[in-house]
Structures are given as structure tokens and as C-alpha cells.
Design a protein around this motif. Structure first.
Motif, PDB file in Angstrom:
ATOM      1  N   ALA A 110       0.875  -1.215   0.032  1.00  0.00           N
ATOM      2  CA  ALA A 110      -0.170   0.019   0.072  1.00  0.00           C
ATOM      3  C   ALA A 110       0.864   1.129  -0.103  1.00  0.00           C
ATOM      4  O   ALA A 110       0.481   2.104  -0.758  1.00  0.00           O
ATOM      5  CB  ALA A 110      -0.985  -0.069   1.322  1.00  0.00           C
ATOM      6  N   GLU A 111       1.830   1.202   0.668  1.00  0.00           N
ATOM      7  CA  GLU A 111       2.898   2.309   0.749  1.00  0.00           C
ATOM      8  C   GLU A 111       3.613   2.717  -0.423  1.00  0.00           C
ATOM      9  O   GLU A 111       3.537   3.796  -0.762  1.00  0.00           O
ATOM     10  CB  GLU A 111       4.036   2.206   1.983  1.00  0.00           C
ATOM     11  CG  GLU A 111       3.464   2.453   3.382  1.00  0.00           C
ATOM     12  CD  GLU A 111       4.098   1.432   4.494  1.00  0.00           C
ATOM     13  OE1 GLU A 111       3.584   1.594   5.399  1.00  0.00           O
ATOM     14  OE2 GLU A 111       5.103   0.775   3.873  1.00  0.00           O
ATOM     15  N   GLU A 112       3.844   1.547  -1.145  1.00  0.00           N
ATOM     16  CA  GLU A 112       4.349   1.760  -2.422  1.00  0.00           C
ATOM     17  C   GLU A 112       3.483   2.159  -3.431  1.00  0.00           C
ATOM     18  O   GLU A 112       3.872   3.290  -4.266  1.00  0.00           O
ATOM     19  CB  GLU A 112       5.075   0.512  -3.130  1.00  0.00           C
ATOM     20  CG  GLU A 112       5.915  -0.229  -2.210  1.00  0.00           C
ATOM     21  CD  GLU A 112       7.260   0.478  -2.159  1.00  0.00           C
ATOM     22  OE1 GLU A 112       7.579   1.497  -2.716  1.00  0.00           O
ATOM     23  OE2 GLU A 112       8.359  -0.437  -1.837  1.00  0.00           O
ATOM     24  N   GLN A 113       2.320   1.991  -3.438  1.00  0.00           N
ATOM     25  CA  GLN A 113       0.948   2.442  -4.384  1.00  0.00           C
ATOM     26  C   GLN A 113       1.046   3.980  -4.098  1.00  0.00           C
ATOM     27  O   GLN A 113       0.670   4.806  -4.920  1.00  0.00           O
ATOM     28  CB  GLN A 113      -0.042   1.798  -4.155  1.00  0.00           C
ATOM     29  CG  GLN A 113      -1.332   2.065  -5.073  1.00  0.00           C
ATOM     30  CD  GLN A 113      -0.865   1.852  -6.528  1.00  0.00           C
ATOM     31  OE1 GLN A 113      -0.970   0.710  -6.849  1.00  0.00           O
ATOM     32  NE2 GLN A 113      -0.494   3.032  -7.394  1.00  0.00           N
ATOM     33  N   ILE A 114       0.726   4.418  -2.627  1.00  0.00           N
ATOM     34  CA  ILE A 114       0.781   5.588  -2.409  1.00  0.00           C
ATOM     35  C   ILE A 114       1.648   6.496  -3.015  1.00  0.00           C
ATOM     36  O   ILE A 114       1.584   7.493  -3.457  1.00  0.00           O
ATOM     37  CB  ILE A 114       0.640   5.788  -0.889  1.00  0.00           C
ATOM     38  CG1 ILE A 114      -0.848   5.253  -0.186  1.00  0.00           C
ATOM     39  CG2 ILE A 114       0.905   7.327  -0.381  1.00  0.00           C
ATOM     40  CD1 ILE A 114      -0.691   5.213   1.207  1.00  0.00           C
ATOM     41  N   HIS A 115       3.204   6.040  -2.773  1.00  0.00           N
ATOM     42  CA  HIS A 115       4.360   6.827  -3.357  1.00  0.00           C
ATOM     43  C   HIS A 115       4.091   6.907  -4.916  1.00  0.00           C
ATOM     44  O   HIS A 115       4.225   8.056  -5.442  1.00  0.00           O
ATOM     45  CB  HIS A 115       5.582   6.036  -3.326  1.00  0.00           C
ATOM     46  CG  HIS A 115       6.034   5.811  -1.854  1.00  0.00           C
ATOM     47  ND1 HIS A 115       6.834   5.023  -1.326  1.00  0.00           N
ATOM     48  CD2 HIS A 115       5.369   6.627  -0.521  1.00  0.00           C
ATOM     49  CE1 HIS A 115       7.069   5.165  -0.100  1.00  0.00           C
ATOM     50  NE2 HIS A 115       6.275   5.994   0.265  1.00  0.00           N
ATOM     51  N   GLN A 116       3.582   5.783  -5.660  1.00  0.00           N
ATOM     52  CA  GLN A 116       3.305   5.861  -6.953  1.00  0.00           C
ATOM     53  C   GLN A 116       2.232   7.089  -7.431  1.00  0.00           C
ATOM     54  O   GLN A 116       2.416   7.894  -8.125  1.00  0.00           O
ATOM     55  CB  GLN A 116       2.856   4.598  -7.557  1.00  0.00           C
ATOM     56  CG  GLN A 116       2.899   4.697  -9.215  1.00  0.00           C
ATOM     57  CD  GLN A 116       1.342   4.998  -9.651  1.00  0.00           C
ATOM     58  OE1 GLN A 116       0.294   5.154  -8.808  1.00  0.00           O
ATOM     59  NE2 GLN A 116       1.408   5.316 -10.851  1.00  0.00           N
ATOM     60  N   GLN A 117       1.239   7.215  -6.474  1.00  0.00           N
ATOM     61  CA  GLN A 117       0.212   8.313  -6.790  1.00  0.00           C
ATOM     62  C   GLN A 117       0.586   9.741  -6.465  1.00  0.00           C
ATOM     63  O   GLN A 117       0.443  10.518  -7.334  1.00  0.00           O
ATOM     64  CB  GLN A 117      -0.849   7.921  -5.732  1.00  0.00           C
ATOM     65  CG  GLN A 117      -1.917   6.475  -6.066  1.00  0.00           C
ATOM     66  CD  GLN A 117      -2.801   6.097  -4.927  1.00  0.00           C
ATOM     67  OE1 GLN A 117      -2.740   6.864  -3.812  1.00  0.00           O
ATOM     68  NE2 GLN A 117      -3.656   5.417  -5.334  1.00  0.00           N
ATOM     69  N   PHE A 118       1.576   9.896  -5.744  1.00  0.00           N
ATOM     70  CA  PHE A 118       2.300  11.171  -5.238  1.00  0.00           C
ATOM     71  C   PHE A 118       2.974  11.677  -6.500  1.00  0.00           C
ATOM     72  O   PHE A 118       2.866  12.608  -7.088  1.00  0.00           O
ATOM     73  CB  PHE A 118       2.999  11.014  -4.222  1.00  0.00           C
ATOM     74  CG  PHE A 118       3.875  12.356  -3.965  1.00  0.00           C
ATOM     75  CD1 PHE A 118       3.462  13.382  -3.457  1.00  0.00           C
ATOM     76  CD2 PHE A 118       5.283  12.219  -4.297  1.00  0.00           C
ATOM     77  CE1 PHE A 118       4.087  14.674  -3.513  1.00  0.00           C
ATOM     78  CE2 PHE A 118       6.097  13.515  -4.359  1.00  0.00           C
ATOM     79  CZ  PHE A 118       5.546  14.454  -3.887  1.00  0.00           C
ATOM     80  N   PHE A 119       4.007  10.585  -7.161  1.00  0.00           N
ATOM     81  CA  PHE A 119       4.585  11.165  -8.336  1.00  0.00           C
ATOM     82  C   PHE A 119       3.939  11.157  -9.352  1.00  0.00           C
ATOM     83  O   PHE A 119       4.142  12.139 -10.168  1.00  0.00           O
ATOM     84  CB  PHE A 119       5.790   9.858  -8.579  1.00  0.00           C
ATOM     85  CG  PHE A 119       6.798   9.790  -7.326  1.00  0.00           C
ATOM     86  CD1 PHE A 119       7.509  10.903  -6.833  1.00  0.00           C
ATOM     87  CD2 PHE A 119       6.982   8.683  -6.717  1.00  0.00           C
ATOM     88  CE1 PHE A 119       8.419  10.825  -5.773  1.00  0.00           C
ATOM     89  CE2 PHE A 119       7.922   8.571  -5.468  1.00  0.00           C
ATOM     90  CZ  PHE A 119       8.583   9.800  -5.057  1.00  0.00           C
ATOM     91  N   ALA A 120       2.895  10.669  -9.669  1.00  0.00           N
ATOM     92  CA  ALA A 120       1.888  10.580 -10.712  1.00  0.00           C
ATOM     93  C   ALA A 120       1.125  11.943 -10.856  1.00  0.00           C
ATOM     94  O   ALA A 120       1.131  12.559 -11.713  1.00  0.00           O
ATOM     95  CB  ALA A 120       1.035   9.563 -10.884  1.00  0.00           C
TER      96      ALA A 120
END
Length: 322
Positions: free
Chosen positions: A167-177
Motif C-alpha cells: 500500500a505504501e508503494e502504491q501511495i508513493h506511485q500516486q504522489f509521483f503521478a
């Protein structure tokens, strides 16, 4: 045989012989370009780094005069080239030289401003793009690990740790996107193919390699964001690096490696964020084919107990995590 300056694996700390290309303990690939050596050049490199931060004010003025215009196009081209498996260290050095030449040429464009150009040409977007793509690789890795939890013997707290990490990696991905990072690819491979998700040791070895590279990349991002006059993004990159380090320590705990927190300082594998794709390609993560082809799919970030889901930076102008 004893040596005055022994070599140690940057991944697990195991003592290496002089010709080791792979660590006998954790099977990490050894590349001497990323090994610290006991000679005066190390101190000089550190001094140069400190000096670069001291010069950040003049560097910001330099970029505002338009130098970033010419450099950004080369940086974007270099980023795409870095994803090609045949990229060599010589080619990387040539790209760096071309970038420096473009920076010098940019001084001729004093009448141009950043607002005249698309944000996709900005070197900051280059960093965000590599970061977003790296996080998609991380999501793909953890998703497939959790899908094969029974085969890997993951259960109880160990399973919960990886669910949170995903979940944390997905949140990071959303931030960069959300902040302009582009997706360079959504299909990945793993050095050991399907075995990665059926054998716990192979899974943890792979996780350790990935998280080690991610940590190093975000440390490079901190430096580059600071040099580009964006301390807010540098601080957020630091927030992400801290979490990637937690993932690495938890992975070691799951794999029964002791101590789980075995690094006093995180090794520096990369000179810049744009170097990350070439390193990951060389390690075998960007050559999908046959049964070794895994596609990124977004996952839910709704995990019980997960906190601090939005980044924070003083005087931040970023969007948030989307």
C-alpha cells in the motif's frame, strides 16, 4: 589471505574476495563502481558534494537564466535511452558530457524563461518519472508476492508487513503521478523469473536488491532536488527513502536475517536518479518475456493501521498524493 582494504558486499556486508562478481551470502551482483574505496578520492568526492550544496543559490540563478531549457531535452532523451538494455557505462558518460555541453549552451538563452516550455521538459519531471516507474515496479513485486503468499509461506505479522509495504508503494506511485511523473513502462521482469514468487529466499533476495536500489535513488533525488532549488521535494524524497529503508529491514526480518537493521549508512549505488533505469535493466528487471513478464496493476491503499498517507514539506507547492 588478508588484505589491508577488504571488500564488503554493499547489500549485506559479507566479506568478498578480490574477484567476486556476486556475493556468496546474498547473491547480490557486485559492481565496483558503487564500492567505496579507501583512497583520497573518497574525501574529495565528499568535499565536492558539500560544495555543491553551498553553491545551490548560484545554481538556481543559472537555471532561471534558461540553462535548464537545453539540458532538459537531453535529460529526457538520456532517460529513455537508459531503459535500453544495451546502454553501457561509456554511453552513460557520453550522455552526461552531452548534458554538460547543453547546460553551457543554455547560457546563450538568457531571454527564455521556464514558462515558455512544457513541464515535461523539466529535469524535475525526469526525476519524478523515474520515481513513478520505480514505484510501479515495487507494486508489481509486492502484489505478486502477496498473490503467492501460501507458496512463500507468508502469514501472520509477516503477511501484514508486506500488505502495508504494498500500500505504501502504491501511495508513493500516486504522489509521483499526481506531480507530473510519467510512466515509462508498466511491464517488468525479475532476475529469477517465476521462482521469485515460489521460493522465500529468492523473494527476499530480490526484495533486498530492489529496496537497496530504491533507497540509493531517493538519496540521489534529495541531492538533485536541493540543487534544483526545490528543498520541499528534497524533504519528501527523504520521507520516501525512510519508508523504503523500513521495507528493507522488515524484509530481512521476514527472511530471518540478523540483524534486520544492518546498515549504519545506506550505500550509494547511483550518481543521479537518471542512472537508476540502467542499473535496474542490468540487474534483470526490464526484460519481460514468456513466463517472466509481470504487469503493474494499481492496488487499494486501504490498509488498517496505515498512517501518514500524505507527504509534508515546509513551504510545499506539490499536489499531495492524488
Amino acid at each position: 589471505m588478508t588484505h589491508d582494504n577488504p571488500r564488503f558486499c554493499p547489500q549485506c556486508g559479507h566479506v568478498l574476495n578480490l574477484t567476486s562478481q556476486q556475493c556468496e551470502a546474498c547473491h547480490a551482483q557486485i559492481d565496483d563502481r558503487f564500492m567505496l574505496k579507501h583512497d583520497p578520492k573518497v574525501k574529495q568526492a565528499t568535499d565536492n558534494l558539500i560544495a555543491s550544496f553551498a553553491a545551490s543559490g548560484s545554481r538556481r540563478a543559472f537555471f532561471k537564466k534558461g540553462a535548464v531549457i537545453a539540458a532538459s531535452g537531453v535529460a529526457a532523451t538520456a532517460l529513455g535511452a537508459a531503459f535500453m538494455p544495451e546502454l553501457s557505462s561509456a554511453a552513460a558518460r557520453q550522455t552526461q558530457a552531452q548534458t554538460q555541453a547543453s547546460l553551457k549552451a543554455g547560457l546563450q538563452q538568457k531571454n527564455q524563461t521556464l514558462s515558455n516550455y512544457k513541464s515535461a521538459q523539466d529535469p524535475i519531471v525526469t526525476i519524478l518519472t523515474v520515481a513513478r516507474t520505480a514505484e510501479q515496479l515495487a507494486v508489481t513485486f509486492y502484489s505478486n508476492g502477496l498473490s503467492n503468499a501460501d507458496k512463500l509461506g507468508l502469514k501472520g505479522d509477516n503477511l501484514t508487513y508486506l500488505q502495508a509495504a504494498l500500500a505504501e508503494e502504491q501511495i508513493h506511485q500516486q504522489f509521483f503521478a499526481a506531480n507530473g511523473g510519467q510512466s515509462l513502462t508498466e511491464t517488468f521482469s525479475f532476475p529469477h523469473g517465476p521462482q521469485t514468487f515460489t521460493d522465500l529466499k529468492t523473494f527476499i533476495d530480490t526484495q533486498q536488491q530492489l529496496e537497496g536500489v530504491f533507497d540509493s535513488a531517493f538519496l540521489a533525488a534529495i541531492k538533485e532536488f536541493a540543487q534544483l532549488g526545490r528543498p520541499d521535494l528534497a524533504q519528501i524524497a527523504g520521507q520516501v527513502a525512510c519508508i523504503e529503508a523500513e521495507h528493507r529491514a522488515l524484509g530481512r526480518a521476514i527472511g530471518g536475517l540478523s540483524p534486520a537493521d544492518n546498515w549504519a549508512f545506506t550505500p550509494i549505488y547511483l550518481g543521479s536518479v537518471a542512472d537508476a533505469p540502467a542499473l535496474v535493466t542490468k540487474a534483470g528487471y526490464l526484460s519481460p518475456k514468456g513466463d517472466n513478464s509481470y504487469t503493474y496493476k494499481a492496488v487499494s491503499t486501504n490498509v488498517a493501521g496505515l498512517e501518514q498517507t500524505k507527504p509534508f514539506a515546509v513551504s510545499s507547492s506539490v499536489v499531495g498524493n492524488g
